[in-house]
Design a protein around this motif. Structure first.
Motif, PDB file in Angstrom:
ATOM      1  N   GLN A   4       6.049   3.561  -4.959  1.00  0.00           N
ATOM      2  CA  GLN A   4       5.142   4.246  -4.024  1.00  0.00           C
ATOM      3  C   GLN A   4       5.759   5.521  -3.443  1.00  0.00           C
ATOM      4  OE1 GLN A   4       5.870   1.061  -4.095  1.00  0.00           O
ATOM      5  NE2 GLN A   4       4.162  -0.273  -3.538  1.00  0.00           N
TER       6      GLN A   4
ATOM      7  N   PRO B 123       0.823  -1.209   0.000  1.00  0.00           N
ATOM      8  CA  PRO B 123       0.000   0.000   0.000  1.00  0.00           C
ATOM      9  C   PRO B 123       0.857   1.259   0.000  1.00  0.00           C
ATOM     10  CG  PRO B 123      -0.746  -1.563   1.670  1.00  0.00           C
ATOM     11  CD  PRO B 123       0.561  -2.064   1.179  1.00  0.00           C
ATOM     12  N   VAL B 124       0.456   2.242  -0.754  1.00  0.00           N
ATOM     13  CA  VAL B 124       1.195   3.508  -0.822  1.00  0.00           C
ATOM     14  C   VAL B 124       1.279   4.147   0.560  1.00  0.00           C
ATOM     15  CG1 VAL B 124       1.182   5.836  -1.789  1.00  0.00           C
ATOM     16  CG2 VAL B 124       0.571   3.887  -3.235  1.00  0.00           C
ATOM     17  N   ALA B 125       0.166   4.135   1.278  1.00  0.00           N
ATOM     18  CA  ALA B 125       0.149   4.765   2.606  1.00  0.00           C
ATOM     19  C   ALA B 125       1.123   4.084   3.553  1.00  0.00           C
ATOM     20  CB  ALA B 125      -1.265   4.719   3.178  1.00  0.00           C
TER      21      ALA B 125
ATOM     22  N   PHE C 271       2.529  12.939  -1.115  1.00  0.00           N
ATOM     23  CA  PHE C 271       1.901  12.658   0.175  1.00  0.00           C
ATOM     24  C   PHE C 271       0.404  12.961   0.111  1.00  0.00           C
ATOM     25  CE2 PHE C 271       6.270  13.613   1.869  1.00  0.00           C
ATOM     26  CZ  PHE C 271       6.524  12.336   2.342  1.00  0.00           C
ATOM     27  N   SER C 272      -0.375  12.206   0.861  1.00  0.00           N
ATOM     28  CA  SER C 272      -1.811  12.474   0.974  1.00  0.00           C
ATOM     29  C   SER C 272      -2.039  13.613   1.962  1.00  0.00           C
ATOM     30  CB  SER C 272      -2.543  11.215   1.442  1.00  0.00           C
ATOM     31  OG  SER C 272      -2.152  10.893   2.779  1.00  0.00           O
TER      32      SER C 272
ATOM     33  N   HIS D 231       4.661   5.142   2.677  1.00  0.00           N
ATOM     34  CA  HIS D 231       4.859   6.531   3.093  1.00  0.00           C
ATOM     35  C   HIS D 231       5.048   6.636   4.606  1.00  0.00           C
ATOM     36  CE1 HIS D 231       3.033   8.720  -0.655  1.00  0.00           C
ATOM     37  NE2 HIS D 231       4.033   7.900  -0.958  1.00  0.00           N
ATOM     38  N   ARG D 232       4.269   5.908   5.348  1.00  0.00           N
ATOM     39  CA  ARG D 232       4.350   6.021   6.805  1.00  0.00           C
ATOM     40  C   ARG D 232       5.674   5.482   7.336  1.00  0.00           C
ATOM     41  NH1 ARG D 232      -1.611   5.193   9.432  1.00  0.00           N
ATOM     42  NH2 ARG D 232      -2.720   6.630   8.042  1.00  0.00           N
TER      43      ARG D 232
ATOM     44  N   TYR E  35      -0.230  14.914   9.368  1.00  0.00           N
ATOM     45  CA  TYR E  35       0.560  14.236  10.402  1.00  0.00           C
ATOM     46  C   TYR E  35       1.948  14.866  10.515  1.00  0.00           C
ATOM     47  CZ  TYR E  35       2.971  10.413  12.849  1.00  0.00           C
ATOM     48  OH  TYR E  35       3.705   9.669  13.737  1.00  0.00           O
TER      49      TYR E  35
ATOM     50  N   GLU F  12      -3.794  13.474   4.639  1.00  0.00           N
ATOM     51  CA  GLU F  12      -3.646  12.932   5.995  1.00  0.00           C
ATOM     52  C   GLU F  12      -2.179  12.866   6.409  1.00  0.00           C
ATOM     53  OE1 GLU F  12      -4.645   8.813   8.516  1.00  0.00           O
ATOM     54  OE2 GLU F  12      -5.057   8.956   6.355  1.00  0.00           O
ATOM     55  N   GLU F  13      -1.325  12.447   5.486  1.00  0.00           N
ATOM     56  CA  GLU F  13       0.099  12.347   5.787  1.00  0.00           C
ATOM     57  C   GLU F  13       0.723  13.721   5.992  1.00  0.00           C
ATOM     58  OE1 GLU F  13       0.479   8.271   3.107  1.00  0.00           O
ATOM     59  OE2 GLU F  13       1.105  10.219   2.307  1.00  0.00           O
TER      60      GLU F  13
END
Length: 626
Positions: free
Chosen positions: A374, A307-309, A379-380, A312-313, A386, A382-383
């Motif tokens: 990814q 997953p991309v998220a 970034f989204s 990223h995290r 954060y 949400e990211e």
């Protein structure tokens, strides 16, 4: 009244009651003030506190500190209980050398006894207590958690399961992979529930079970800016910094744990380390991490299904903690039931093995995810939210409270990298671009500073210009001061401090290092391998006030200013260069440096964006050229 040297042996008060009586209130107060910023007042010196003293060869002894105890009485107790020499030694707690005042030591804290001599013998025997007498001198439980209140709740249940299993005869299992000693600890059903990594079984530590020995605790390890025996608290720090389990770091704590499964290279009774191992009981300070059931790691599977998220995290965490060892094997992958993702089966990622994060100096990190598709996706929202809400000063206060043994240099790296992440993300950079700015490049056989380090070097130069007049310089003394990390005298990563740049450069004009940020963008896309003479000269040295930094392929200089590699454990380590230091500044200088750094970083990011836009205009219509 002189303190009672035998109190830890004769006391009949159970350790559990002591912790509940003296530690409970402190932990509740710590949880209450978790969100407050520093300074945090130390706990009052009321009553007795339980601490764990570890020698540089791995011996560990739990003892109770009385109100009148000092470093001398602690050493004396250690000598009586373990029969280890304490002359010419220092008792340390993180960066601090302990003497008379021990009032700031928190309950359940680990202390380290080290020898004062820098030139330590690599052949010093490891005298670990394995006799049955030792069990009567150390009245600790099988597993005791060291000071860390945040992770206590989740890890405590695992500890209880492990203790129950050990008492029921369910032994842990050694892990064959990796360079250090690590063990699967199981519950009463035989299921793996935790991974334990003793600090004295790390690579190059005295009790390493796989032959990678040669250094005492507190000396440089696999990474020269990460000391032997200090990867455990970094594992805990990564978990604590993963706010709201954003990146899925498994729950981790620092513990003192006792079992016969642990490896001992040189038992105190003179026997063979492999002889009658089941009868040898030893206590270790170790990281204790929840075992994550998984299907494979990232090196065993294509990354397209990740997953991309999740990528990223993990990347956001790695940038904050300056992870120098994020390879694919350190990302566990679990398949999820119920549907498929955009690229195939749906997966969940878990980052592990953070023992080489938060180094004491900036060096070359390793981010495997830079090569994953990814990381090039923006970034989204949400990211970005954060990242925007990250507060490095609050994180520093939390780590000082939860892990008081963490070194100040590590905290400065955290602050610097968090500021860098926030500014870079706000300027529109994606994860891959941020990671590339932190990564060094090799030109020929020479290692060049990363773009992040270039900004730091320029900030140090401006800090030197800001500093007040010094009479030492006017007296004509040699300004080529050499700095190295504490206890790193035998290593070749000695640097000339940028603190003095610009104060006495003789005939060498200063070339703004920030221009390298723009040049590097064009060089990356330059089809012509030839370079101008000035470009070649710039690759031969790093300009910072006329000083030439030692390059990675050189181990000595004609004037002896760069130390040759020590031919013991060092010959197995890659050479590395420290271009800029953060630990040699006082508090005022550090604050000024951060101001200069943020100013220069914004300029560098603006120049980078302008250069990238100009390059895109020039390259329109050329995508079909071969």
């Amino acid at each position: 009244m002189s303190p009672n040297l035998e109190s830890h042996i004769k006391s009949q008060v159970p350790a559990l009651l002591l912790r509940r009586f003296f530690g409970g209130a402190g932990r509740r107060d710590e949880a209450k003030h978790l969100q407050q910023r520093p300074p945090v007042p130390p706990l009052p010196p009321a009553g007795r506190r339980r601490v764990f003293v570890q020698t540089e060869t791995g011996c560990v002894l739990g003892m109770d500190l009385d109100r009148g105890d000092n470093a001398h009485t602690v050493k004396r107790r250690l000598q009586l209980a373990l029969n280890v020499p304490t002359g010419e030694t220092s008792l340390t707690f993180g960066d601090r050398v302990l003497e008379n005042d021990l009032s700031f030591i928190r309950p359940d804290s680990p202390l380290l006894l080290t020898r004062n001599s820098i030139n330590r013998s690599c052949s010093t025997p490891c005298l670990c207590p394995v006799s049955k007498d030792f069990e009567h001198k150390d009245r600790s439980g099988l597993v005791e958690m060291l000071s860390c209140s945040i992770s206590c709740a989740r890890v405590k249940r695992l500890v209880d399961d492990v203790v129950t299993a050990i008492r029921s005869g369910v032994d842990p299992v050694p892990i064959g992979s990796g360079l250090g000693g690590s063990y699967y600890f199981r519950n009463i059903s035989g299921d793996r529930v935790a991974i334990v990594k003793p600090t004295d079984e790390e690579p190059f530590a005295p009790n390493n079970p796989k032959g990678f020995v040669g250094r005492a605790l507190g000396q440089p390890g696999l990474k020269k800016s990460v000391r032997v025996g200090e990867t455990g608290f970094r594992e805990v720090a990564a978990y604590l910094l993963d706010h709201d389990n954003f990146a899925n770091v498994p729950p981790t704590a620092l513990v003192k744990i006792t079992h016969s499964i642990f490896h001992i290279n040189c038992p105190v009774n003179g026997g063979s380390p492999a002889h009658d191992q089941k009868q040898q009981v030893s206590s270790k300070i170790a990281s204790f991490q929840q075992f994550i059931a998984h299907d494979f790691d990232a090196s065993d599977h294509g990354t397209s299904s990740f997953p991309v998220a999740a990528v990223h995290r993990i990347g956001i965490l790695d940038i904050r903690i300056f992870n120098t060892d994020r390879h694919a094997g350190n990302v566990l992958v679990r398949k999820l039931d119920g549907g498929t993702g955009r690229f195939g089966c749906q997966t969940e990622l878990f980052p592990i093995d953070h023992g080489l994060c938060l180094p004491e100096n900036l060096e070359d990190p390793y981010f495997e995810w830079i090569h994953w598709a990814q990381s090039s996706i923006p970034f989204s929202e949400e990211e970005l939210e954060y990242i925007k809400n990250l507060d490095p000063m609050r994180d520093v206060a939390m780590l000082r409270r939860e892990l008081p043994i963490i070194r100040e240099a590590c905290l400065r790296v955290l602050v610097l990298c968090t500021i860098f992440l926030k500014e870079a993300a706000a300027s529109g950079l994606c994860l891959a671009e941020i990671g590339e700015m932190m990564t060094r490049e090799f030109r020929g056989l020479e290692e060049e500073p990363s773009k992040l380090e270039v900004v730091c070097m320029e900030a140090r130069r401006k800090l030197a210009e800001w500093e007040p007049y010094s009479p030492v310089i006017e007296q004509g003394e040699d300004m080529d001061f050499q700095f190295s990390l504490d206890m790193l005298g035998e290593y070749n990563d000695v640097i000339r401090s940028p603190r003095f740049n610009g104060l006495g450069a003789k005939g060498n004009g200063f070339r703004n290092p920030l221009s390298k940020l723009v040049e590097s963008i064009d060089e990356d896309n330059d089809d012509d391998d030839g370079r101008s003479e000035s470009s070649k000269r710039s690759s031969e040295r790093v300009h910072s006030g006329g000083l030439k930094f030692p390059s990675a392929d050189k181990s000595s200089g004609s004037n002896g200013s760069v130390h040759a590699l020590n031919r013991s454990a060092d010959e197995q380590l890659p050479s590395s260069v420290c271009f800029v230091r953060l630990s040699d500044m006082n508090a005022e200088e550090w604050n000024i440096f951060l101001e200069k750094f943020q100013e220069l970083l914004k300029e560098a990011l603006q120049e980078r964006a302008a250069a990238a836009g100009q390059r895109m205009k020039q390259r329109l219509g050329t995508s079909c050229k071969f």
